[in-house]
Design a protein around this motif. Structure first.
Motif, PDB file in Angstrom:
ATOM      1  N   ILE A  45      76.785  23.533  74.398  1.00  0.00           N
ATOM      2  CA  ILE A  45      75.410  23.991  74.147  1.00  0.00           C
ATOM      3  C   ILE A  45      75.359  24.800  72.854  1.00  0.00           C
ATOM      4  N   TYR A  46      76.363  25.663  72.671  1.00  0.00           N
ATOM      5  CA  TYR A  46      76.387  26.492  71.461  1.00  0.00           C
ATOM      6  C   TYR A  46      76.439  25.628  70.203  1.00  0.00           C
ATOM      7  N   TYR A  47      77.297  24.617  70.183  1.00  0.00           N
ATOM      8  CA  TYR A  47      77.409  23.771  69.000  1.00  0.00           C
ATOM      9  C   TYR A  47      76.131  22.963  68.771  1.00  0.00           C
ATOM     10  N   GLN A  48      75.478  22.549  69.848  1.00  0.00           N
ATOM     11  CA  GLN A  48      74.204  21.851  69.684  1.00  0.00           C
ATOM     12  C   GLN A  48      73.153  22.782  69.072  1.00  0.00           C
ATOM     13  N   LEU A  49      73.142  24.017  69.512  1.00  0.00           N
ATOM     14  CA  LEU A  49      72.218  24.994  68.950  1.00  0.00           C
ATOM     15  C   LEU A  49      72.481  25.210  67.458  1.00  0.00           C
ATOM     16  N   SER A  50      73.760  25.261  67.104  1.00  0.00           N
ATOM     17  CA  SER A  50      74.110  25.541  65.703  1.00  0.00           C
ATOM     18  C   SER A  50      73.708  24.403  64.772  1.00  0.00           C
ATOM     19  N   GLU A  51      73.504  23.218  65.314  1.00  0.00           N
ATOM     20  CA  GLU A  51      73.147  22.063  64.492  1.00  0.00           C
ATOM     21  C   GLU A  51      71.635  21.887  64.351  1.00  0.00           C
ATOM     22  N   LEU A  52      70.856  22.700  65.048  1.00  0.00           N
ATOM     23  CA  LEU A  52      69.403  22.573  64.967  1.00  0.00           C
ATOM     24  C   LEU A  52      68.903  22.903  63.558  1.00  0.00           C
ATOM     25  N   GLU A  53      67.870  22.203  63.134  1.00  0.00           N
ATOM     26  CA  GLU A  53      67.229  22.465  61.855  1.00  0.00           C
ATOM     27  C   GLU A  53      65.973  23.308  62.077  1.00  0.00           C
ATOM     28  N   VAL A  54      65.678  24.158  61.114  1.00  0.00           N
ATOM     29  CA  VAL A  54      64.433  24.918  61.171  1.00  0.00           C
ATOM     30  C   VAL A  54      63.265  23.941  61.105  1.00  0.00           C
ATOM     31  N   HIS A  55      62.275  24.144  61.961  1.00  0.00           N
ATOM     32  CA  HIS A  55      61.132  23.242  62.016  1.00  0.00           C
ATOM     33  C   HIS A  55      60.401  23.248  60.671  1.00  0.00           C
ATOM     34  N   PRO A  56      59.994  22.094  60.174  1.00  0.00           N
ATOM     35  CA  PRO A  56      59.339  22.038  58.856  1.00  0.00           C
ATOM     36  C   PRO A  56      58.034  22.828  58.788  1.00  0.00           C
ATOM     37  N   ASP A  57      57.417  23.096  59.925  1.00  0.00           N
ATOM     38  CA  ASP A  57      56.172  23.868  59.937  1.00  0.00           C
ATOM     39  C   ASP A  57      56.401  25.367  60.092  1.00  0.00           C
ATOM     40  N   PHE A  58      57.663  25.807  60.108  1.00  0.00           N
ATOM     41  CA  PHE A  58      57.953  27.237  60.233  1.00  0.00           C
ATOM     42  C   PHE A  58      57.326  27.979  59.058  1.00  0.00           C
ATOM     43  N   ASN A 223      86.035  37.095  63.480  1.00  0.00           N
ATOM     44  CA  ASN A 223      86.090  35.872  62.682  1.00  0.00           C
ATOM     45  C   ASN A 223      86.905  36.074  61.406  1.00  0.00           C
ATOM     46  N   TYR A 224      86.743  37.235  60.794  1.00  0.00           N
ATOM     47  CA  TYR A 224      87.530  37.577  59.608  1.00  0.00           C
ATOM     48  C   TYR A 224      89.025  37.583  59.946  1.00  0.00           C
ATOM     49  N   ALA A 225      89.369  38.154  61.100  1.00  0.00           N
ATOM     50  CA  ALA A 225      90.776  38.192  61.507  1.00  0.00           C
ATOM     51  C   ALA A 225      91.334  36.776  61.655  1.00  0.00           C
ATOM     52  N   HIS A 226      90.521  35.869  62.167  1.00  0.00           N
ATOM     53  CA  HIS A 226      90.958  34.483  62.307  1.00  0.00           C
ATOM     54  C   HIS A 226      91.196  33.854  60.941  1.00  0.00           C
ATOM     55  N   VAL A 227      90.283  34.087  60.005  1.00  0.00           N
ATOM     56  CA  VAL A 227      90.426  33.515  58.657  1.00  0.00           C
ATOM     57  C   VAL A 227      91.662  34.071  57.970  1.00  0.00           C
ATOM     58  N   THR A 228      91.864  35.390  58.043  1.00  0.00           N
ATOM     59  CA  THR A 228      92.994  35.994  57.339  1.00  0.00           C
ATOM     60  C   THR A 228      94.330  35.638  57.975  1.00  0.00           C
ATOM     61  N   SER A 229      94.312  35.191  59.219  1.00  0.00           N
ATOM     62  CA  SER A 229      95.576  34.766  59.842  1.00  0.00           C
ATOM     63  C   SER A 229      96.131  33.515  59.182  1.00  0.00           C
ATOM     64  N   ALA A 244      83.443  29.165  54.478  1.00  0.00           N
ATOM     65  CA  ALA A 244      84.161  30.207  55.206  1.00  0.00           C
ATOM     66  C   ALA A 244      83.289  31.441  55.398  1.00  0.00           C
ATOM     67  N   LYS A 245      82.544  31.805  54.368  1.00  0.00           N
ATOM     68  CA  LYS A 245      81.658  32.960  54.458  1.00  0.00           C
ATOM     69  C   LYS A 245      80.624  32.757  55.560  1.00  0.00           C
ATOM     70  N   GLU A 246      80.046  31.559  55.602  1.00  0.00           N
ATOM     71  CA  GLU A 246      79.032  31.273  56.612  1.00  0.00           C
ATOM     72  C   GLU A 246      79.636  31.325  58.007  1.00  0.00           C
ATOM     73  N   TRP A 247      80.852  30.822  58.162  1.00  0.00           N
ATOM     74  CA  TRP A 247      81.503  30.820  59.469  1.00  0.00           C
ATOM     75  C   TRP A 247      81.791  32.246  59.923  1.00  0.00           C
ATOM     76  N   THR A 250      78.496  33.892  61.075  1.00  0.00           N
ATOM     77  CA  THR A 250      77.619  33.230  62.046  1.00  0.00           C
ATOM     78  C   THR A 250      78.316  32.758  63.313  1.00  0.00           C
ATOM     79  N   TYR A 251      79.602  32.473  63.282  1.00  0.00           N
ATOM     80  CA  TYR A 251      80.241  31.855  64.443  1.00  0.00           C
ATOM     81  C   TYR A 251      80.195  32.791  65.649  1.00  0.00           C
ATOM     82  N   LEU A 252      79.602  32.301  66.730  1.00  0.00           N
ATOM     83  CA  LEU A 252      79.426  33.088  67.956  1.00  0.00           C
ATOM     84  C   LEU A 252      78.840  34.471  67.654  1.00  0.00           C
ATOM     85  N   ASN A 253      77.918  34.496  66.708  1.00  0.00           N
ATOM     86  CA  ASN A 253      77.315  35.765  66.293  1.00  0.00           C
ATOM     87  C   ASN A 253      75.787  35.679  66.385  1.00  0.00           C
ATOM     88  N   PRO A 254      75.254  35.770  67.596  1.00  0.00           N
ATOM     89  CA  PRO A 254      73.801  35.736  67.745  1.00  0.00           C
ATOM     90  C   PRO A 254      73.129  37.032  67.308  1.00  0.00           C
TER      91      PRO A 254
END
Length: 468
Positions: A45-58, A223-229, A244-247, A250-254
């Protein structure tokens, strides 16, 4: 890596976040409920949410990168020609620090659900009023009383913050609103203007423990700790490009549009005093480590207001300086403008905070937008009066210590230490704690002097950059 919150909660909050960002999340809440605690289903569910596009009428355009943000700012001059003597600059830095600490200390004991979200069918602001009334301390003219007749109805203050109550305050106790201000000072002392968002991760991991971060900061920290590992054996910095910056942020960061970045603005803004555009840029570098969109704008908005407060005395123009650094097309700009109109509409403090609460309580109590709106409204309502500013910000509920600290910082910079009421600054005894090595405790006067030296350093570096 869900952090200190369970994956179930993170995915629920992600549904809220994606909805606020302008995505169609129809059906996701039902899927989330059906998934129970099943890790694989929740992550799907989380990955599906992350792939959503902002609605064009936003209705909003909300980029996260600096040049795009700047392209959507309102037009107008961002230059201040005001210059101060060394004595006045030092007094203003001292005032900014004292104001931040005093506002934070006032709100710190009130950071419980009774006051931040409300209880007993009362909004948070009403419970703040009831607490002070029950202690025969209404209207608010001093620090939070330790006891109140409101306790008889079940309302409680934060018992972990007793050292900030009226009866016990003799210094500023440790708080993240203090800690991040020091970290901003440390970054500018060590690196001047030569740093980026990656350096924020380095700084946090060298200075902060896992227990000292929360919400968006927790997720970015992990997430930073994961990247630096993935650094090689020579300690080479891994690629930290846009992906990498975006990850990391944003990853698991609501929580990426919550208030965590907004409370980190002050140390950077002090270094850029009188230069709101530079202050906003430094805030962008810091915020974009852990936040996006309005989460970034909140820190930029506050940083620009603080920087302008060193050379500007009109609260309306200070708020306008903040708005000048964020997109006019953002939810934050719209919310702040609405808050300003509310503040202009009434001379009654309770009426104002009620209107602010009713207008923005659809956000989480630690979201950027509602708290920034309350900060802006409190500044306008204060008409430059320090006590009126911090008490209104804290009375409004939500993130009580953060809002009191931010308004206190701005008005402290504007007025200077010598013009701050003794009743608010004397109980601090020039001392605060931050749970950082070398700063437990430290004198307010010492960090104020160090801030002035950093300001001089930044001003010199900035001048050199402009000459090339």
């Amino acid at each position: 890596m869900p952090g200190w919150a369970q994956l179930k909660l993170l995915v629920e909050l992600e549904i809220n976040q994606r909805t606020e960002e302008g995505c169609d999340t129809s059906g996701f809440r039902e899927q989330w409920q059906d998934a129970g605690e099943d890790h694989d289903r929740l992550m799907k569910i989380y990955y599906q949410l992350s792939e959503l596009e902002v609605h064009p009428d936003f209705a909003y355009r909300e980029p996260s990168e600096l040049e795009e943000i700047r392209s959507l700012r309102p037009p107008g001059s961002r230059e201040y020609k005001v210059e101060h003597s060394e004595a006045i600059w030092k007094d203003k830095f001292h005032g900014a620090w004292l104001g931040r600490l005093a506002g934070c200390a006032l709100g710190k004991p009130l950071e419980t659900n009774d006051f931040t979200t409300g209880s007993l069918n009362n909004p948070g602001w009403r419970n703040v009023q009831r607490w002070f009334e029950g202690a025969d301390a209404w209207p608010i003219r001093g620090y939070t009383p330790i006891h109140s007749r409101a306790e008889q109805t079940g309302i409680q203050i934060q018992h972990g913050s007793i050292k900030s109550t009226r009866e016990h305050i003799s210094f500023m106790e440790s708080d993240d609103d203090v800690r991040y201000t020091l970290l901003g000072l440390i970054m500018l002392e060590e690196k001047g203007l030569n740093w980026d968002s990656w350096d924020i991760g380095d700084l946090w991991h060298s200075r902060l423990t896992y227990k000292q971060v929360c919400t968006a900061e927790t997720q970015a920290y992990l997430n930073y700790a994961h990247v630096t590992s993935h650094m090689d054996s020579w300690g080479k910095r891994p690629s930290y490009g846009k992906g990498a910056k975006e990850w990391v942020r944003t990853y698991l960061n609501p929580y990426r549009e919550w208030i965590g970045a907004q409370i980190r603005a002050d140390g950077f803004a002090y270094g850029a005093a009188g230069k709101p555009e530079l202050a906003a840029e430094l805030a962008w570098r810091d915020a974009s480590f852990s936040h996006v969109k309005n989460g970034i704008y909140g820190e930029m908005f506050v940083a620009a207001m603080i920087a302008s407060a060193f050379v500007e005395s009109d609260p309306e123009r200070i708020v306008q300086a903040g708005l000048s650094e964020i997109p006019t097309t953002s939810r934050l700009a719209e919310d702040v403008l609405k808050a300003v109109e509310i503040a202009r509409s009434t001379n009654d403090q309770l009426e104002m905070v009620r209107l602010i609460w009713d207008s923005f309580n659809h956000y989480d109590w630690v979201h950027t937008n509602n708290n920034a709106a309350l900060v802006a409204a409190s500044l306008i309502f204060s008409q430059g009066d320090f006590e009126a500013g911090i008490t209104t910000a804290v009375l409004g509920g939500w993130d009580t210590d953060c809002n009191g600290a931010t308004v206190g910082s701005i008005l402290g910079a504007c007025l200077g230490a010598k013009r701050l009421p003794a009743s608010w600054v004397d109980p601090l005894n020039d001392t605060f704690y931050a749970d950082l090595v070398g700063y437990d405790p430290i004198k307010v006067s010492e960090v104020s002097n160090r801030t002035y030296e950093v300001f001089r350093k930044i001003r010199h570096e900035f001048a050199l950059m402009g000459s090339h």
